[in-house]
Design an enzyme around this catalytic site. Sequence first.
Site, mmCIF file in Angstrom:
data_model
loop_
_atom_site.group_PDB
_atom_site.id
_atom_site.type_symbol
_atom_site.label_atom_id
_atom_site.label_comp_id
_atom_site.label_asym_id
_atom_site.label_seq_id
_atom_site.Cartn_x
_atom_site.Cartn_y
_atom_site.Cartn_z
ATOM 1 N N THR A 11 15.603 3.604 66.574
ATOM 2 C CA THR A 11 16.220 4.155 67.781
ATOM 3 C C THR A 11 15.204 4.405 68.884
ATOM 4 O OG1 THR A 11 17.956 5.216 66.467
ATOM 5 C CG2 THR A 11 17.593 6.080 68.676
ATOM 6 N N ASP A 58 16.003 -2.336 62.821
ATOM 7 C CA ASP A 58 16.727 -1.086 62.606
ATOM 8 C C ASP A 58 16.330 -0.629 61.209
ATOM 9 O OD1 ASP A 58 18.882 0.633 61.549
ATOM 10 O OD2 ASP A 58 19.928 0.149 63.409
ATOM 11 N N SER A 59 15.998 0.643 61.032
ATOM 12 C CA SER A 59 15.453 1.048 59.731
ATOM 13 C C SER A 59 16.469 0.917 58.604
ATOM 14 C CB SER A 59 14.904 2.475 59.787
ATOM 15 O OG SER A 59 15.927 3.434 59.782
ATOM 16 N N ASP A 91 16.832 6.474 59.767
ATOM 17 C CA ASP A 91 17.702 6.373 58.593
ATOM 18 C C ASP A 91 16.932 6.234 57.288
ATOM 19 O OD1 ASP A 91 19.913 6.668 60.161
ATOM 20 O OD2 ASP A 91 20.590 4.593 60.037
#
Length: 371
Positions: A11, A58-59, A91
Amino acid sequence: MKIYLLYTGGTVGSVGKPLGPLAGPRFVDAFRANVETIITSQLPGTTINYDYFTPTLDSTNMQPADWVRIAQKVLSNYKKNDAFLVLHGTDTMAWTSSALSFLLPGISKPLFVTGSQLPLFFEQDESYTLLFNTDALRNVLGAIQFMTFAIPEVALYFADTLYRGNRVIKSNAREFTAFSSSNYPALGRYGVLPVLNERLVRPAPSTNALNNHIQKVAADLNIIMENINRSSVIQFLLFPAYYDRTSGDSLIVSMLTQLSRVNPPLRGIVFESFGEGNIPDFASMQALLMDLSTSGIILVDCTQVYAGDVNYGAYATGAWLKGAGVISGYDMTPVAALAKLVIQLARDPSSPKDEIQKAMSTDLAGEMVIL
Protein backbone atom coordinates in the site's frame (compact mmCIF):
# COMPACT_ATOMS: atom_id res chain seq x y z
CA MET A 1 24.12 7.33 7.91
CA LYS A 2 23.87 5.22 4.77
CA ILE A 3 20.44 3.62 4.37
CA TYR A 4 19.63 0.79 2.01
CA LEU A 5 15.95 1.17 1.07
CA LEU A 6 14.26 -1.83 -0.53
CA TYR A 7 10.81 -1.22 -1.98
CA THR A 8 8.89 -4.48 -2.44
CA GLY A 9 5.44 -3.01 -3.13
CA GLY A 10 2.42 -2.78 -0.85
CA THR A 11 0.00 0.00 0.00
CA VAL A 12 2.81 2.43 0.81
CA GLY A 13 3.68 2.56 -2.89
CA SER A 14 0.23 1.99 -4.36
CA VAL A 15 -1.88 4.30 -6.51
CA GLY A 16 -5.11 4.09 -8.51
CA LYS A 17 -8.51 2.49 -7.98
CA PRO A 18 -8.31 -0.31 -7.07
CA LEU A 19 -4.92 0.22 -5.46
CA GLY A 20 -1.90 -1.47 -6.98
CA PRO A 21 1.82 -0.99 -6.27
CA LEU A 22 3.88 1.31 -8.45
CA ALA A 23 6.71 -0.21 -10.44
CA GLY A 24 10.07 0.17 -8.74
CA PRO A 25 11.59 2.93 -10.92
CA ARG A 26 8.48 5.11 -10.65
CA PHE A 27 8.33 4.73 -6.90
CA VAL A 28 12.01 5.56 -6.49
CA ASP A 29 11.65 8.69 -8.65
CA ALA A 30 8.63 9.83 -6.63
CA PHE A 31 10.39 9.09 -3.32
CA ARG A 32 13.49 11.01 -4.36
CA ALA A 33 11.44 14.00 -5.48
CA ASN A 34 9.08 14.15 -2.50
CA VAL A 35 10.55 12.40 0.54
CA GLU A 36 14.33 12.26 0.38
CA THR A 37 14.76 15.99 0.96
CA ILE A 38 12.62 15.76 4.12
CA ILE A 39 14.82 12.95 5.42
CA THR A 40 18.10 14.71 4.67
CA SER A 41 16.85 17.96 6.20
CA GLN A 42 16.04 16.13 9.45
CA LEU A 43 19.17 13.96 9.37
CA PRO A 44 21.94 15.82 7.50
CA GLY A 45 24.54 13.53 6.00
CA THR A 46 22.05 10.74 5.36
CA THR A 47 22.29 9.02 1.99
CA ILE A 48 19.77 6.54 0.59
CA ASN A 49 20.66 3.66 -1.70
CA TYR A 50 17.54 2.44 -3.50
CA ASP A 51 16.53 -1.01 -4.65
CA TYR A 52 13.23 -2.63 -5.54
CA PHE A 53 11.48 -5.84 -6.45
CA THR A 54 10.72 -6.52 -10.09
CA PRO A 55 7.82 -6.90 -10.31
CA THR A 56 6.62 -5.17 -7.17
CA LEU A 57 4.11 -7.13 -5.09
CA ASP A 58 0.96 -6.62 -3.13
CA SER A 59 2.06 -8.41 0.03
CA THR A 60 -0.90 -10.79 -0.33
CA ASN A 61 1.15 -12.30 -3.16
CA MET A 62 4.32 -12.72 -1.08
CA GLN A 63 5.60 -16.26 -0.64
CA PRO A 64 8.47 -17.74 1.40
CA ALA A 65 10.96 -17.45 -1.47
CA ASP A 66 10.39 -13.68 -1.35
CA TRP A 67 11.57 -13.62 2.27
CA VAL A 68 14.83 -15.13 1.06
CA ARG A 69 15.09 -12.63 -1.81
CA ILE A 70 14.83 -9.76 0.67
CA ALA A 71 17.46 -11.33 2.94
CA GLN A 72 19.81 -11.87 -0.01
CA LYS A 73 19.45 -8.24 -1.11
CA VAL A 74 20.12 -6.99 2.41
CA LEU A 75 23.14 -9.26 2.75
CA SER A 76 24.58 -8.15 -0.60
CA ASN A 77 24.47 -4.55 0.61
CA TYR A 78 25.30 -5.20 4.26
CA LYS A 79 28.87 -3.90 4.42
CA LYS A 80 28.11 -0.80 2.34
CA ASN A 81 25.26 0.50 4.53
CA ASP A 82 24.55 1.35 8.15
CA ALA A 83 20.82 0.58 8.22
CA PHE A 84 18.19 -1.19 6.12
CA LEU A 85 14.58 -0.24 5.47
CA VAL A 86 12.18 -2.63 3.74
CA LEU A 87 8.95 -1.08 2.45
CA HIS A 88 6.30 -3.80 2.41
CA GLY A 89 2.55 -4.35 2.35
CA THR A 90 0.88 -4.86 5.71
CA ASP A 91 -1.06 -8.07 5.02
CA THR A 92 1.95 -10.40 5.30
CA MET A 93 4.45 -7.98 6.83
CA ALA A 94 4.59 -9.90 10.12
CA TRP A 95 5.60 -13.13 8.35
CA THR A 96 8.36 -11.29 6.50
CA SER A 97 9.74 -9.48 9.55
CA SER A 98 9.68 -12.77 11.47
CA ALA A 99 11.43 -14.64 8.67
CA LEU A 100 14.19 -12.05 8.31
CA SER A 101 15.13 -12.49 11.96
CA PHE A 102 15.82 -16.19 11.28
CA LEU A 103 17.41 -15.73 7.85
CA LEU A 104 20.02 -13.20 9.00
CA PRO A 105 21.44 -14.53 12.29
CA GLY A 106 23.92 -12.30 14.07
CA ILE A 107 22.61 -9.08 12.54
CA SER A 108 24.33 -6.11 14.16
CA LYS A 109 22.67 -3.25 12.27
CA PRO A 110 19.05 -2.04 12.23
CA LEU A 111 16.85 -3.80 9.69
CA PHE A 112 13.36 -2.32 9.86
CA VAL A 113 10.23 -3.27 7.96
CA THR A 114 7.44 -0.73 7.53
CA GLY A 115 4.60 0.24 5.24
CA SER A 116 1.25 1.93 5.65
CA GLN A 117 -2.50 1.56 5.72
CA LEU A 118 -2.89 4.34 3.14
CA PRO A 119 -0.61 5.30 0.23
CA LEU A 120 2.35 7.65 0.27
CA PHE A 121 1.54 9.30 -3.07
CA PHE A 122 -1.37 10.57 -5.13
CA GLU A 123 -1.14 10.03 -8.89
CA GLN A 124 -2.32 12.65 -11.36
CA ASP A 125 -1.31 12.73 -15.03
CA GLU A 126 1.56 10.32 -14.30
CA SER A 127 3.03 12.64 -11.67
CA TYR A 128 3.09 11.83 -7.98
CA THR A 129 2.26 14.16 -5.12
CA LEU A 130 3.04 13.43 -1.48
CA LEU A 131 0.00 12.70 0.69
CA PHE A 132 0.46 14.32 4.09
CA ASN A 133 -2.82 13.12 5.63
CA THR A 134 -1.99 9.39 5.61
CA ASP A 135 0.19 7.26 7.85
CA ALA A 136 2.75 6.48 5.13
CA LEU A 137 5.13 9.42 5.52
CA ARG A 138 4.92 9.25 9.30
CA ASN A 139 5.87 5.57 9.30
CA VAL A 140 8.80 6.05 6.92
CA LEU A 141 10.22 9.05 8.78
CA GLY A 142 9.68 7.47 12.20
CA ALA A 143 11.44 4.27 11.18
CA ILE A 144 14.43 6.22 9.88
CA GLN A 145 14.63 8.29 13.07
CA PHE A 146 14.76 5.09 15.13
CA MET A 147 17.59 3.82 12.92
CA THR A 148 19.86 6.41 14.52
CA PHE A 149 19.87 4.25 17.68
CA ALA A 150 21.68 1.58 15.61
CA ILE A 151 19.96 -1.33 17.36
CA PRO A 152 21.02 -4.85 16.27
CA GLU A 153 17.48 -6.04 15.56
CA VAL A 154 15.06 -6.95 12.83
CA ALA A 155 12.17 -4.71 13.81
CA LEU A 156 8.79 -3.64 12.50
CA TYR A 157 7.90 0.04 12.80
CA PHE A 158 4.29 1.17 12.57
CA ALA A 159 2.07 3.86 14.08
CA ASP A 160 4.79 5.48 16.21
CA THR A 161 5.83 2.10 17.65
CA LEU A 162 8.93 -0.02 17.16
CA TYR A 163 8.31 -3.75 17.64
CA ARG A 164 10.58 -6.77 17.57
CA GLY A 165 9.94 -8.14 14.10
CA ASN A 166 9.19 -11.72 15.15
CA ARG A 167 6.74 -10.75 17.90
CA VAL A 168 4.01 -9.02 15.90
CA ILE A 169 0.75 -9.86 14.22
CA LYS A 170 -1.52 -7.69 12.13
CA SER A 171 -4.55 -7.06 14.31
CA ASN A 172 -6.37 -4.10 12.75
CA ALA A 173 -7.25 -3.41 9.12
CA ARG A 174 -9.30 -0.25 9.80
CA GLU A 175 -7.00 1.95 11.85
CA PHE A 176 -3.41 3.14 11.61
CA THR A 177 -2.50 1.01 14.65
CA ALA A 178 -2.36 -2.08 12.47
CA PHE A 179 0.00 -4.27 14.52
CA SER A 180 0.11 -5.74 18.01
CA SER A 181 2.78 -7.43 20.11
CA SER A 182 0.89 -8.89 23.03
CA ASN A 183 3.62 -11.14 24.42
CA TYR A 184 6.57 -8.74 24.22
CA PRO A 185 6.66 -5.01 24.98
CA ALA A 186 7.39 -2.46 22.27
CA LEU A 187 11.08 -1.72 21.78
CA GLY A 188 10.35 1.97 21.41
CA ARG A 189 7.70 4.63 20.93
CA TYR A 190 7.72 7.94 19.13
CA GLY A 191 6.08 10.78 21.04
CA VAL A 192 7.60 14.23 20.90
CA LEU A 193 10.89 12.38 20.41
CA PRO A 194 11.74 8.74 19.69
CA VAL A 195 12.29 6.85 22.95
CA LEU A 196 14.02 3.47 22.91
CA ASN A 197 13.58 0.97 25.74
CA GLU A 198 17.19 -0.23 25.67
CA ARG A 199 16.71 -3.04 28.19
CA LEU A 200 14.34 -4.79 25.75
CA VAL A 201 16.75 -4.69 22.81
CA ARG A 202 18.78 -7.80 22.06
CA PRO A 203 22.49 -7.41 22.83
CA ALA A 204 24.82 -6.86 19.91
CA PRO A 205 26.37 -10.13 18.70
CA SER A 206 30.05 -10.71 19.40
CA THR A 207 31.82 -13.69 17.87
CA ASN A 208 28.93 -14.64 15.56
CA ALA A 209 28.26 -11.15 14.18
CA LEU A 210 26.82 -11.25 10.67
CA ASN A 211 29.51 -8.87 9.43
CA ASN A 212 32.11 -11.57 10.10
CA HIS A 213 30.20 -14.35 8.34
CA ILE A 214 28.83 -12.79 5.15
CA GLN A 215 29.96 -15.62 2.87
CA LYS A 216 28.71 -18.34 5.20
CA VAL A 217 25.27 -16.72 5.54
CA ALA A 218 25.14 -16.11 1.77
CA ALA A 219 25.78 -19.82 1.16
CA ASP A 220 23.11 -20.67 3.74
CA LEU A 221 20.58 -18.41 1.98
CA ASN A 222 21.35 -20.06 -1.35
CA ILE A 223 20.62 -23.48 0.16
CA ILE A 224 17.40 -22.21 1.74
CA MET A 225 16.28 -20.69 -1.56
CA GLU A 226 17.00 -23.96 -3.35
CA ASN A 227 14.91 -25.98 -0.89
CA ILE A 228 12.18 -23.63 0.28
CA ASN A 229 9.55 -24.81 -2.20
CA ARG A 230 10.36 -28.51 -1.91
CA SER A 231 8.24 -29.14 1.17
CA SER A 232 5.06 -27.76 2.68
CA VAL A 233 4.36 -26.24 6.09
CA ILE A 234 0.82 -25.22 6.98
CA GLN A 235 -0.72 -23.02 9.65
CA PHE A 236 -3.92 -24.66 10.92
CA LEU A 237 -6.48 -22.74 12.97
CA LEU A 238 -8.47 -24.98 15.31
CA PHE A 239 -12.21 -24.29 15.49
CA PRO A 240 -15.24 -25.97 17.10
CA ALA A 241 -16.20 -28.76 14.71
CA TYR A 242 -18.18 -32.00 14.57
CA TYR A 243 -16.74 -35.24 15.91
CA ASP A 244 -18.18 -38.55 17.11
CA ARG A 245 -16.30 -40.32 19.90
CA THR A 246 -17.89 -43.68 19.05
CA SER A 247 -17.28 -43.83 15.31
CA GLY A 248 -14.18 -41.63 15.28
CA ASP A 249 -15.66 -39.44 12.55
CA SER A 250 -14.31 -35.89 12.74
CA LEU A 251 -14.29 -32.93 10.39
CA ILE A 252 -10.88 -31.75 11.62
CA VAL A 253 -9.34 -35.22 11.42
CA SER A 254 -10.68 -35.52 7.87
CA MET A 255 -9.25 -32.10 6.92
CA LEU A 256 -5.83 -32.85 8.42
CA THR A 257 -5.75 -36.25 6.74
CA GLN A 258 -6.36 -34.62 3.36
CA LEU A 259 -3.77 -31.91 4.05
CA SER A 260 -1.18 -34.55 4.94
CA ARG A 261 -1.27 -35.63 1.27
CA VAL A 262 -0.45 -32.24 -0.26
CA ASN A 263 2.29 -31.69 -2.79
CA PRO A 264 5.05 -30.64 -2.17
CA PRO A 265 5.12 -33.17 0.70
CA LEU A 266 3.92 -31.96 4.07
CA ARG A 267 6.80 -31.52 6.55
CA GLY A 268 5.22 -29.40 9.27
CA ILE A 269 2.01 -28.12 10.85
CA VAL A 270 1.75 -25.09 13.10
CA PHE A 271 -1.45 -25.46 15.09
CA GLU A 272 -3.29 -22.39 16.29
CA SER A 273 -4.82 -24.12 19.28
CA PHE A 274 -7.40 -23.11 21.84
CA GLY A 275 -6.57 -21.30 25.08
CA GLU A 276 -3.33 -22.49 26.68
CA GLY A 277 -2.46 -24.85 23.85
CA ASN A 278 -5.47 -27.17 23.92
CA ILE A 279 -6.53 -29.49 21.07
CA PRO A 280 -9.57 -31.84 21.25
CA ASP A 281 -8.50 -35.13 22.80
CA PHE A 282 -10.89 -37.68 21.26
CA ALA A 283 -9.27 -40.94 20.16
CA SER A 284 -9.15 -40.40 16.39
CA MET A 285 -7.46 -37.00 16.86
CA GLN A 286 -4.85 -38.50 19.18
CA ALA A 287 -4.20 -41.35 16.76
CA LEU A 288 -3.85 -39.01 13.78
CA LEU A 289 -1.37 -36.67 15.45
CA MET A 290 0.71 -39.60 16.67
CA ASP A 291 0.73 -41.04 13.14
CA LEU A 292 1.72 -37.68 11.62
CA SER A 293 4.53 -37.22 14.12
CA THR A 294 5.78 -40.79 13.64
CA SER A 295 5.87 -40.20 9.88
CA GLY A 296 8.33 -37.33 10.42
CA ILE A 297 5.99 -34.35 10.24
CA ILE A 298 6.93 -31.61 12.73
CA LEU A 299 3.94 -30.55 14.84
CA VAL A 300 4.13 -27.21 16.67
CA ASP A 301 1.48 -25.92 19.06
CA CYS A 302 0.89 -22.15 19.33
CA THR A 303 -2.16 -20.60 20.92
CA GLN A 304 -4.54 -18.68 18.69
CA VAL A 305 -5.15 -16.27 21.57
CA TYR A 306 -3.41 -12.93 21.06
CA ALA A 307 -1.83 -12.84 24.54
CA GLY A 308 -0.61 -15.85 26.50
CA ASP A 309 1.37 -19.01 25.99
CA VAL A 310 1.12 -22.78 25.70
CA ASN A 311 0.94 -24.55 29.05
CA TYR A 312 0.57 -28.32 28.82
CA GLY A 313 0.12 -28.60 32.57
CA ALA A 314 -3.10 -26.61 32.67
CA TYR A 315 -5.73 -28.89 31.08
CA ALA A 316 -6.14 -32.52 30.09
CA THR A 317 -6.86 -31.36 26.52
CA GLY A 318 -3.31 -30.02 26.40
CA ALA A 319 -1.50 -32.57 28.56
CA TRP A 320 -1.78 -35.37 25.96
CA LEU A 321 -0.07 -33.46 23.17
CA LYS A 322 3.54 -33.91 24.27
CA GLY A 323 3.08 -37.68 24.24
CA ALA A 324 1.71 -37.45 20.70
CA GLY A 325 4.89 -35.73 19.50
CA VAL A 326 3.56 -32.17 19.46
CA ILE A 327 6.09 -29.57 20.63
CA SER A 328 5.17 -26.41 22.49
CA GLY A 329 5.59 -23.05 20.80
CA TYR A 330 5.48 -21.39 24.23
CA ASP A 331 4.56 -17.72 23.66
CA MET A 332 5.69 -17.58 20.02
CA THR A 333 3.15 -16.22 17.55
CA PRO A 334 1.85 -18.72 14.98
CA VAL A 335 3.19 -16.31 12.35
CA ALA A 336 6.74 -16.52 13.70
CA ALA A 337 6.43 -20.28 14.18
CA LEU A 338 5.47 -20.82 10.55
CA ALA A 339 8.34 -18.68 9.25
CA LYS A 340 10.80 -20.35 11.61
CA LEU A 341 9.73 -23.88 10.68
CA VAL A 342 9.75 -23.19 6.93
CA ILE A 343 13.30 -21.85 7.20
CA GLN A 344 14.59 -24.61 9.49
CA LEU A 345 13.32 -27.29 7.12
CA ALA A 346 14.75 -25.53 4.05
CA ARG A 347 18.12 -24.90 5.70
CA ASP A 348 18.85 -28.63 5.80
CA PRO A 349 16.08 -30.92 4.51
CA SER A 350 18.02 -33.97 5.69
CA SER A 351 18.13 -32.82 9.33
CA PRO A 352 16.75 -35.45 11.71
CA LYS A 353 13.34 -34.69 13.13
CA ASP A 354 14.68 -34.27 16.66
CA GLU A 355 17.13 -31.57 15.51
CA ILE A 356 14.33 -29.57 13.90
CA GLN A 357 12.23 -30.00 17.03
CA LYS A 358 15.14 -28.81 19.16
CA ALA A 359 15.56 -25.69 17.00
CA MET A 360 11.83 -24.99 17.19
CA SER A 361 12.02 -25.23 20.99
CA THR A 362 15.03 -22.90 21.18
CA ASP A 363 14.89 -19.11 21.28
CA LEU A 364 16.94 -18.17 18.20
CA ALA A 365 16.14 -14.49 17.71
CA GLY A 366 14.06 -13.29 20.63
CA GLU A 367 10.90 -14.89 19.24
CA MET A 368 9.94 -16.77 22.39
CA VAL A 369 10.34 -16.98 26.14
CA ILE A 370 10.71 -20.56 27.36
CA LEU A 371 9.05 -21.07 30.72
